[in-house]
Design an enzyme around this catalytic site. Structure first.
Site, PDB file in Angstrom:
ATOM      1  N   ARG A  78       0.846  -1.194   0.000  1.00 40.88           N
ATOM      2  CA  ARG A  78       0.000   0.000   0.000  1.00 40.88           C
ATOM      3  C   ARG A  78       0.881   1.243   0.000  1.00 40.88           C
ATOM      4  NH1 ARG A  78      -1.687   0.785   4.342  1.00 40.88           N
ATOM      5  NH2 ARG A  78      -1.032  -1.076   5.456  1.00 40.88           N
ATOM      6  N   TYR A 206      -1.469  -3.545  -6.997  1.00 37.35           N
ATOM      7  CA  TYR A 206      -1.172  -4.326  -5.790  1.00 37.35           C
ATOM      8  C   TYR A 206      -2.275  -4.291  -4.722  1.00 37.35           C
ATOM      9  CZ  TYR A 206       1.169  -6.738  -2.167  1.00 37.35           C
ATOM     10  OH  TYR A 206       1.474  -7.684  -1.230  1.00 37.35           O
ATOM     11  N   LYS A 215      -9.599  -2.509   1.704  1.00 37.20           N
ATOM     12  CA  LYS A 215      -9.260  -1.349   2.524  1.00 37.20           C
ATOM     13  C   LYS A 215     -10.062  -0.106   2.097  1.00 37.20           C
ATOM     14  CE  LYS A 215      -6.870  -3.927   4.894  1.00 37.20           C
ATOM     15  NZ  LYS A 215      -5.610  -4.062   5.576  1.00 37.20           N
ATOM     16  N   HIS A 235     -10.218  -2.429  11.570  1.00 35.78           N
ATOM     17  CA  HIS A 235      -9.133  -3.277  11.069  1.00 35.78           C
ATOM     18  C   HIS A 235      -8.901  -4.386  12.101  1.00 35.78           C
ATOM     19  CE1 HIS A 235      -4.712  -3.357   9.361  1.00 35.78           C
ATOM     20  NE2 HIS A 235      -5.484  -4.270   8.804  1.00 35.78           N
ATOM     21  N   SER A 257      -1.078  -3.514  10.378  1.00 39.49           N
ATOM     22  CA  SER A 257      -0.730  -4.372   9.246  1.00 39.49           C
ATOM     23  C   SER A 257       0.516  -5.195   9.555  1.00 39.49           C
ATOM     24  CB  SER A 257      -0.486  -3.514   8.010  1.00 39.49           C
ATOM     25  OG  SER A 257      -1.653  -2.790   7.717  1.00 39.49           O
ATOM     26  N   CYS A 259       1.020  -7.463  11.770  1.00 38.21           N
ATOM     27  CA  CYS A 259       1.315  -7.610  13.198  1.00 38.21           C
ATOM     28  C   CYS A 259       0.573  -8.775  13.842  1.00 38.21           C
ATOM     29  CB  CYS A 259       1.012  -6.312  13.938  1.00 38.21           C
ATOM     30  SG  CYS A 259       2.177  -5.003  13.542  1.00 38.21           S
ATOM     31  N   ASP A 284      -9.087  -9.843   9.034  1.00 44.14           N
ATOM     32  CA  ASP A 284      -8.557  -8.501   8.736  1.00 44.14           C
ATOM     33  C   ASP A 284      -9.545  -7.371   9.017  1.00 44.14           C
ATOM     34  OD1 ASP A 284      -6.231  -7.045   7.731  1.00 44.14           O
ATOM     35  OD2 ASP A 284      -7.418  -6.577   5.960  1.00 44.14           O
ATOM     36  N   ARG A 376       2.299 -12.119  -0.584  1.00 48.09           N
ATOM     37  CA  ARG A 376       0.998 -12.494  -0.011  1.00 48.09           C
ATOM     38  C   ARG A 376       0.371 -13.684  -0.726  1.00 48.09           C
ATOM     39  NH1 ARG A 376      -1.480  -8.813   4.106  1.00 48.09           N
ATOM     40  NH2 ARG A 376       0.206  -7.324   4.456  1.00 48.09           N
TER      41      ARG A 376
HETATM   42  P1  GTP Z   1      -2.170  -7.663   7.476  1.00 49.20           P
HETATM   43  O1  GTP Z   1      -2.687  -8.726   6.551  1.00 49.20           O
HETATM   44  O2  GTP Z   1      -1.062  -6.849   6.894  1.00 49.20           O
HETATM   45  O3  GTP Z   1      -3.253  -6.793   8.044  1.00 49.20           O
HETATM   46  O4  GTP Z   1      -1.412  -8.419   8.659  1.00 49.20           O
HETATM   47  P2  GTP Z   1      -1.803  -9.381   9.883  1.00 49.20           P
HETATM   48  O5  GTP Z   1      -2.060  -8.547  11.088  1.00 49.20           O
HETATM   49  O6  GTP Z   1      -2.857 -10.358   9.486  1.00 49.20           O
HETATM   50  O7  GTP Z   1      -0.429 -10.128  10.166  1.00 49.20           O
HETATM   51  P3  GTP Z   1      -0.002 -11.675  10.073  1.00 49.20           P
HETATM   52  O8  GTP Z   1      -0.820 -12.554  10.971  1.00 49.20           O
HETATM   53  O9  GTP Z   1       0.026 -12.048   8.648  1.00 49.20           O
HETATM   54  O10 GTP Z   1       1.473 -11.657  10.662  1.00 49.20           O
HETATM   55  C1  GTP Z   1       2.485 -10.888  10.112  1.00 49.20           C
HETATM   56  C2  GTP Z   1       3.837 -11.330  10.575  1.00 49.20           C
HETATM   57  O11 GTP Z   1       3.898 -11.381  12.007  1.00 49.20           O
HETATM   58  C3  GTP Z   1       4.213 -12.718  10.064  1.00 49.20           C
HETATM   59  O12 GTP Z   1       5.529 -12.714   9.599  1.00 49.20           O
HETATM   60  C4  GTP Z   1       4.079 -13.594  11.295  1.00 49.20           C
HETATM   61  O13 GTP Z   1       4.949 -14.690  11.258  1.00 49.20           O
HETATM   62  C5  GTP Z   1       4.398 -12.629  12.445  1.00 49.20           C
HETATM   63  N1  GTP Z   1       3.687 -13.014  13.689  1.00 49.20           N
HETATM   64  C6  GTP Z   1       2.370 -13.288  13.807  1.00 49.20           C
HETATM   65  N2  GTP Z   1       2.047 -13.645  15.074  1.00 49.20           N
HETATM   66  C7  GTP Z   1       3.196 -13.598  15.796  1.00 49.20           C
HETATM   67  C8  GTP Z   1       3.531 -13.857  17.179  1.00 49.20           C
HETATM   68  O14 GTP Z   1       2.695 -14.210  18.005  1.00 49.20           O
HETATM   69  N3  GTP Z   1       4.832 -13.665  17.524  1.00 49.20           N
HETATM   70  C9  GTP Z   1       5.784 -13.275  16.620  1.00 49.20           C
HETATM   71  N4  GTP Z   1       7.039 -13.110  17.060  1.00 49.20           N
HETATM   72  N5  GTP Z   1       5.513 -13.033  15.318  1.00 49.20           N
HETATM   73  C10 GTP Z   1       4.244 -13.186  14.903  1.00 49.20           C
HETATM   74  C1  SPV Z   2      -2.732  -4.523   5.313  1.00 49.93           C
HETATM   75  O1  SPV Z   2      -1.768  -3.899   4.845  1.00 49.93           O
HETATM   76  O2  SPV Z   2      -3.240  -4.235   6.417  1.00 49.93           O
HETATM   77  C2  SPV Z   2      -3.307  -5.659   4.556  1.00 49.93           C
HETATM   78  C3  SPV Z   2      -2.795  -5.917   3.203  1.00 49.93           C
HETATM   79  O3  SPV Z   2      -4.185  -6.331   5.055  1.00 49.93           O
HETATM   80  S1  SPV Z   2      -3.490  -4.847   2.025  1.00 49.93           S
HETATM   81  O4  SPV Z   2      -4.729  -5.462   1.506  1.00 49.93           O
HETATM   82  O5  SPV Z   2      -2.505  -4.717   0.910  1.00 49.93           O
HETATM   83  O6  SPV Z   2      -3.798  -3.563   2.586  1.00 49.93           O
HETATM   84 MN    MN Z   3      -4.806  -5.539   7.072  1.00 44.53          MN
END
Ligand code: GTP
Ligand code: SPV
Ligand code: MN
Length: 590
Positions: A78, A206, A215, A235, A257, A259, A284, A376
């Site tokens: 983004r 993207y 979003k 979110h 994002s 996290c 999400d 992704r």
């Molecule tokens: P968006 O799709 O961008 O909104 O992200 P999201 O909040 O769904 O994040 P996601 O669950 O995909 O995790 C993102 C990164 O954080 C990945 O590389 C995971 O491996 C890492 N991660 C997730 N949960 C944990 C955790 O409990 N501990 C640690 N150390 N890393 C984590």
């Molecule tokens: C984020 O960035 O919080 C996502 C991926 O979930 S995107 O759809 O590219 O915004």
């Molecule tokens: Mn997101």
């Protein structure tokens, strides 16, 4: 036998066809394709995408129904600096958004769209955000010249006929126009027109920039509509915790994002908790509205997951690995010689050789990463072995808890609970997090990201925080609010908490708190569990380590409060007084 032709049947809604004709006349495509969402259409579009080089078919024995895509290397996340909220007055968009007048932005983007689809197909994609029949569900129509967008939208939303059926003869739909143009960063704009329920996105191909239901509609336009109509667009993931006796507790969590939302939403409890189960409602986005019974109800408006690939493996997230084993589009991961995929943190060892996300030869000796850190997968939620039945329930689920959490190497303890709703809103509002690869920008720098909505709030952030406080009036049984941090580090830069599945131990305390059966101690920052209140079965985690995870460090909190000042100054003219008082109370407690 006659060759079936696809995309030729225009819907009968005259408001829709008139708008599509207006955009067609402007963008001058060679043809218009009306998507109906059928299986036959999907096969036709996939074949076309492969023939034109947009997608590569992966090894169908290993990954049935899976395809591979590389985006332009200048277009991998983004772009907040190119994202605009277009309202007549600047203070409607507020100090945290880029702003332009609708007139100025329409003029600029219509000029860019003029003749932009010559030689291309213009796809018209009707879609639903939300389960069919839900009072919260919204209809959108995305016009796009990207076949990749069409194929992703059919995973991420309920796309095609189902949306036209819900729209009927009405005019209440989001109008989204997308063109990749020449994919140049100078001509990249993601523009929102909340008062017109309209979006124009140009110059990118993207994810969050172009899958307009996600979003753009479900968060930016959604948050604006939610304030007008008495609901909230957030979110947040939504999950259900089911106890061995079948008791169900629903929890939503807002993490910025990249996290941990997808991981938390698909968590599998450790073996030490037999009979406990977590099911996923969403990973999400949550749309939430107070119900007649005074509880806060949430639906997931999406139908698929657009998840972070790196770090996803059998150990960290088995449900995700199952989900993406078929019918998945992979973007910007590495491509192995046998037609498989790989990324940093995959279960398979690094391939001896492969093509990286840019299509360049890559070996384990290469200095660059094989997969882009924001690479992704796009996968249907129906593939998730832990999908909750409630994910398709038009009524949504009543939330018992809301969890906020950022990525913080210091300061923030593993878990604490707010004293009440207003204090909880303060915790969400002042949330900080280190920036990740999900958006173009400085990695690792801590920034304030209120409710994980900084990049996604479609109106003035001060008004948004007021809306959060106001919603409490319609709730007699509000969710309890918590704050977590899975990312605190020790002096050696190692994560103190193992995370992932072990986060269940934290979640269990959360749900036990909402049901009045777990104890907590009152501290300066909120209610906190003692070591003895966690179930440590099968986990070797000492009292000292736990204390490190939970430590409230005076010097760190002093810095935290100072860094909150910046946010409060930015929002000063519309910042709710309640939040200023909360901060004062915290200062005096510390
Ligand atoms: P968006 O799709 O961008 O909104 O992200 P999201 O909040 O769904 O994040 P996601 O669950 O995909 O995790 C993102 C990164 O954080 C990945 O590389 C995971 O491996 C890492 N991660 C997730 N949960 C944990 C955790 O409990 N501990 C640690 N150390 N890393 C984590
Ligand atoms: C984020 O960035 O919080 C996502 C991926 O979930 S995107 O759809 O590219 O915004
Ligand atoms: Mn997101």
């Amino acid at each position: 036998m006659a060759t079936p032709t696809f995309g030729t049947v225009a819907p009968s809604n005259p408001m829709l066809t008139a708008w599509v004709e207006k955009i067609r006349a402007l963008a001058q495509p060679d043809r218009v394709f009306w998507a109906d969402g059928s299986e036959a259409e999907k096969e036709f579009l996939l074949a076309e995408a492969v023939a034109s080089g947009v997608l590569t078919k992966l090894n169908q024995d290993k990954l049935p129904g899976c395809y591979y895509h590389r985006s332009n290397p200048n277009d991998v996340a983004r772009v907040e600096q190119c994202t605009f909220i277009c309202t007549p007055a600047k203070d409607q968009a507020g100090p945290t958004n880029n702003w332009a007048t609708p007139r100025e932005m329409y003029e600029k983007l219509y000029a860019l769209l003029k003749g932009a689809m010559a030689g291309r197909t213009m796809y018209v994609v009707p879609y639903l955000m939300g389960p069919p029949g839900s009072p919260l569900t919204k209809v959108g129509v995305e016009i796009t010249d990207s076949i990749y967008v069409v194929l992703n939208m059919r995973i991420m939303s309920r796309m095609g006929k189902v949306a036209l059926d819900q729209l009927g003869a009405g005019d209440d739909f989001n109008r989204g126009v997308h063109s990749v143009l020449d994919c140049h960063p100078d001509r990249r704009f993601i523009a929102h027109f909340p008062q017109d329920n309209a979006i124009i996105s140009v110059g990118s191909g993207y994810g969050g920039n172009v899958l307009l239901g996600k979003k753009c509609l479900a968060l930016r336009i959604g948050s604006y509509l939610g304030r007008e109509q008495g609901w909230m667009a957030e979110h947040m993931l939504i999950l259900c915790v089911e106890s061995p006796t079948g008791e169900k507790t629903y929890v939503a969590a807002a993490f910025p994002s990249s996290c941990g939302k997808t991981n938390f939403a698909m968590l599998i409890p450790p073996a030490a908790f037999p009979g406990w189960k977590i099911t996923t409602i969403g990973d999400d986005i949550a749309w939430m509205k107070p119900g007649a019974d005074g509880k806060l109800y949430a639906i997931n408006p999406e139908a698929g997951y657009f998840g972070v690939a790196p770090g996803t493996n059998r150990k960290s997230n088995p449900n995700a690995m199952d989900t993406i084993s078929r019918d998945t589009i992979y973007t910007n991961v590495a491509l192995t010689p046998d037609g498989g995929v790989w990324w940093e943190g995959h279960d398979d060892p690094a391939p001896v050789e492969c093509l990286d996300w840019k299509g360049q030869p890559w070996t384990p000796a290469s200095k660059e990463k094989a997969a882009h850190p924001n690479s992704r997968f796009t996968a249907p939620m129906a593939n998730n072995p832990a999908l909750a039945a409630e994910a398709n329930d038009p009524a949504g689920v009543p939330l018992s808890a809301i969890i906020f959490g950022g990525r913080r190497a210091t300061t923030m303890p593993l878990i604490f609970q707010s004293f009440n709703w207003i204090h909880g809103v303060y915790l969400g509002a002042t949330m900080g997090s280190e920036m990740t690869a999900a958006a173009a920008g400085t990695l690792g720098q801590v920034r304030r990201d209120p409710m994980a909505m900084l990049p996604f709030c479609g109106y003035n952030m001060g008004d948004y925080l007021n809306h959060w406080l106001g919603i409490r009036r319609d709730l007699t049984d509000p969710p309890r609010i918590f704050h977590v941090n899975w990312f605190r580090k020790d002096a050696g830069d190692k994560f103190l908490w193992p995370g992932f599945g072990e986060n269940f131990r934290v979640l269990k305390w959360v749900i036990d708190r909402t049901r009045g059966r777990a104890r907590a101690s009152e501290t300066q920052i909120g209610w906190m569990p003692r070591y003895s209140e966690f179930d440590w079965t099968d986990m070797d985690f000492s009292r000292e380590k736990f204390a490190q995870c939970m430590r409230i460090d005076a010097a760190e909190w002093q810095r935290e409060l100072i860094s909150q000042t910046e946010l409060f100054l930015t929002l000063h003219d519309r910042l709710p007084k309640e939040l200023i008082f909360q901060r004062e109370l915290l200062i005096s407690r510390l």
